[in-house]
Design an enzyme around this catalytic site. Structure first.
Site, PDB file in Angstrom:
ATOM      1  N   LYS A  52     -88.883  27.798  43.679  1.00  0.00           N
ATOM      2  CA  LYS A  52     -89.807  26.704  44.002  1.00  0.00           C
ATOM      3  C   LYS A  52     -89.069  25.619  44.777  1.00  0.00           C
ATOM      4  O   LYS A  52     -87.836  25.611  44.836  1.00  0.00           O
ATOM      5  CB  LYS A  52     -90.412  26.137  42.720  1.00  0.00           C
ATOM      6  CG  LYS A  52     -89.408  25.535  41.760  1.00  0.00           C
ATOM      7  CD  LYS A  52     -90.079  25.060  40.489  1.00  0.00           C
ATOM      8  CE  LYS A  52     -89.054  24.455  39.521  1.00  0.00           C
ATOM      9  NZ  LYS A  52     -89.672  23.966  38.290  1.00  0.00           N
ATOM     10  N   ARG A 150     -95.922  19.153  28.437  1.00  0.00           N
ATOM     11  CA  ARG A 150     -96.172  19.029  29.877  1.00  0.00           C
ATOM     12  C   ARG A 150     -97.481  19.725  30.208  1.00  0.00           C
ATOM     13  O   ARG A 150     -98.494  19.079  30.405  1.00  0.00           O
ATOM     14  CB  ARG A 150     -94.970  19.597  30.660  1.00  0.00           C
ATOM     15  CG  ARG A 150     -95.007  19.333  32.142  1.00  0.00           C
ATOM     16  CD  ARG A 150     -93.679  19.645  32.811  1.00  0.00           C
ATOM     17  NE  ARG A 150     -93.243  21.038  32.613  1.00  0.00           N
ATOM     18  CZ  ARG A 150     -92.125  21.527  33.162  1.00  0.00           C
ATOM     19  NH1 ARG A 150     -91.335  20.752  33.893  1.00  0.00           N
ATOM     20  NH2 ARG A 150     -91.791  22.788  32.971  1.00  0.00           N
ATOM     21  N   TYR A 278     -74.405  -2.403  57.902  1.00  0.00           N
ATOM     22  CA  TYR A 278     -75.241  -3.525  57.491  1.00  0.00           C
ATOM     23  C   TYR A 278     -74.633  -4.298  56.318  1.00  0.00           C
ATOM     24  O   TYR A 278     -74.206  -3.702  55.327  1.00  0.00           O
ATOM     25  CB  TYR A 278     -76.631  -3.034  57.083  1.00  0.00           C
ATOM     26  CG  TYR A 278     -77.444  -2.448  58.203  1.00  0.00           C
ATOM     27  CD1 TYR A 278     -77.882  -3.241  59.262  1.00  0.00           C
ATOM     28  CD2 TYR A 278     -77.788  -1.098  58.202  1.00  0.00           C
ATOM     29  CE1 TYR A 278     -78.643  -2.702  60.290  1.00  0.00           C
ATOM     30  CE2 TYR A 278     -78.548  -0.552  59.221  1.00  0.00           C
ATOM     31  CZ  TYR A 278     -78.971  -1.360  60.262  1.00  0.00           C
ATOM     32  OH  TYR A 278     -79.718  -0.819  61.288  1.00  0.00           O
ATOM     33  N   MET A 326     -80.108   4.759  57.905  1.00  0.00           N
ATOM     34  CA  MET A 326     -81.167   5.765  57.934  1.00  0.00           C
ATOM     35  C   MET A 326     -80.711   7.070  58.559  1.00  0.00           C
ATOM     36  O   MET A 326     -81.034   8.162  58.059  1.00  0.00           O
ATOM     37  CB  MET A 326     -82.381   5.229  58.695  1.00  0.00           C
ATOM     38  CG  MET A 326     -83.553   6.194  58.699  1.00  0.00           C
ATOM     39  SD  MET A 326     -85.000   5.555  59.554  1.00  0.00           S
ATOM     40  CE  MET A 326     -85.570   4.308  58.408  1.00  0.00           C
TER      41      MET A 326
END
Length: 385
Positions: A52, A150, A278, A326
């Site tokens: 998965k 669950r 930054y 980023m």
């Protein structure tokens, strides 16, 4: 094939590297360890590989054929969509959706020979309506909630539900399973084992596949004779969920399957007192050289790893410096002989050392599962043997 994933940036000098040879090594090592732990004259259980979330970020479509060739007999996915992607790419092995499936997706599952998990009356009614209309039987495994809280039919109501399903001529019942919440906690495990065993002992299990063991549970005897083991993160050479602890049992020898690499796009010199990235979270304490690679938090490398991780360049360890941005991050390469285009290894095996995503998980107080799944947003995967 077209799918719903975001397009990888194939023209960037950054990539995830997947070693299929290591995947083969791992599954064979796991099988040998399971055989060692089996009582004498006990048949080897079937193996279901959980692929998965695109194989935990490793690439389900490329990993599946290798796993099949190594003796894996079935695959576990999280949704019908994931199962459809496998079927559309000629994966013919049995597929089980381990999570909840909306009843409107049952028909798609049946048409593509995908088994679903069922656990309530609504599932039975939807299967009956589907059969009346199409004469197609829903292939299913019953999920029992033994304490995970669950999904699943409560273990107190499970036996009655199972018997009802066994009488239904519109459902092809293939198996029964549960999921353990914490196999390393003896008290929790004991309670769930007892709940599951009570159910299994009270039904006719003829022609049913019973399964409850996962990656770590495969090496901890649950006291229940199971016909299949579900293998997950361990296939990919990573330690199963232990919440930062040493596993409570001896695991097979494993090799990491995933690596993360990027090519240097820029090298320049900074003076003592110069800041990097930054906010200047890093300020140089001496004159040094800085190398930049095109990998950032949009690629799945958490910004909270800034100034806290190491990588390898030409066989030498280097430290990441400044805030991860980023799309880029920087490293202090000092006087290491290097040029633009050289490869920096953040994860995986290099000539000098191995850099593990488990270390990142410890820093972030999370689990390796989460981090491998992140590294697939924009990065292409390169498969090697």
């Amino acid at each position: 094939m077209l799918n719903r994933t975001l397009p990888a940036n194939k023209l960037r000098d950054a990539w995830v590297e997947i070693n299929l040879g290591n995947l083969e090594y791992n599954i064979n090592s796991i099988k040998e360890k399971i055989k060692e732990n089996l009582p004498k004259d006990t048949q080897m259980p079937k193996l279901l590989a959980t692929i998965k979330a695109d194989g935990y970020g490793h690439g389900s479509l490329m990993c599946a054929p290798t796993l099949t060739a190594c003796g894996v007999e079935a695959f576990g996915v999280a949704s019908v969509d994931e199962g459809l992607e496998l079927r559309q790419n000629k994966i013919t092995a049995p597929i089980l959706v381990l999570g909840a499936v909306p009843i409107w997706a049952f028909e798609n599952a049946v048409k593509n020979d995908i088994m679903v998990s069922i656990f309530n009356k609504e599932h039975l009614e939807a299967a009956r309506i589907l059969y009346d209309r199409t004469k197609m039987k829903l292939k299913a495994h019953i999920k029992i909630d033994t304490g995970m809280n669950r999904i699943g039919i409560s273990s107190h109501k499970a036996a009655e539900f199972i018997k009802e399903v066994q009488k239904a001529d519109y459902i092809d019942l293939k198996g029964i399973f549960t999921h353990f919440a914490d196999v390393e906690n003896p008290d929790i495990l004991k309670l769930q084992k007892e709940n599951f065993k009570k159910v299994i002992d009270s039904i006719d299990r003829t022609n049913l596949i019973i399964h409850c063991q996962n990656s770590l549970g495969a090496f901890i005897d649950p006291g229940i004779k199971c016909d299949m083991i579900r293998l997950g993160i361990i296939l990919y050479g990573l330690t199963p969920l232990t919440y930062g602890k040493t596993p409570c049992v001896e695991l097979p020898k494993l090799k990491p399957v995933m690596g993360l690499k990027g090519r240097i796009t820029n090298i320049h010199t900074i003076e003592k007192g110069n800041g990097v990235s930054y906010g200047y979270s890093y300020i140089a304490d001496k004159k040094t050289r800085v190398a930049t690679i095109p990998i950032g938090y949009a690629d799945g490398v958490s910004r909270n790893l800034s100034n806290r991780i190491f990588a390898s360049l030409n066989g030498k360890m280097i430290k990441q410096i400044g805030r991860i941005t980023m799309d880029q991050m920087m490293f202090d390469i000092g006087d290491i002989e290097a040029k633009e285009g050289d490869i920096i290894t953040l994860l995986g095996k290099d000539e000098s050392d191995y850099y593990s995503i488990d270390e990142w998980a410890k820093i972030l107080d999370t689990i390796n599962y989460e981090l491998t799944c992140r590294l697939k947003v924009r990065l292409p995967r390169i498969f090697v043997r």
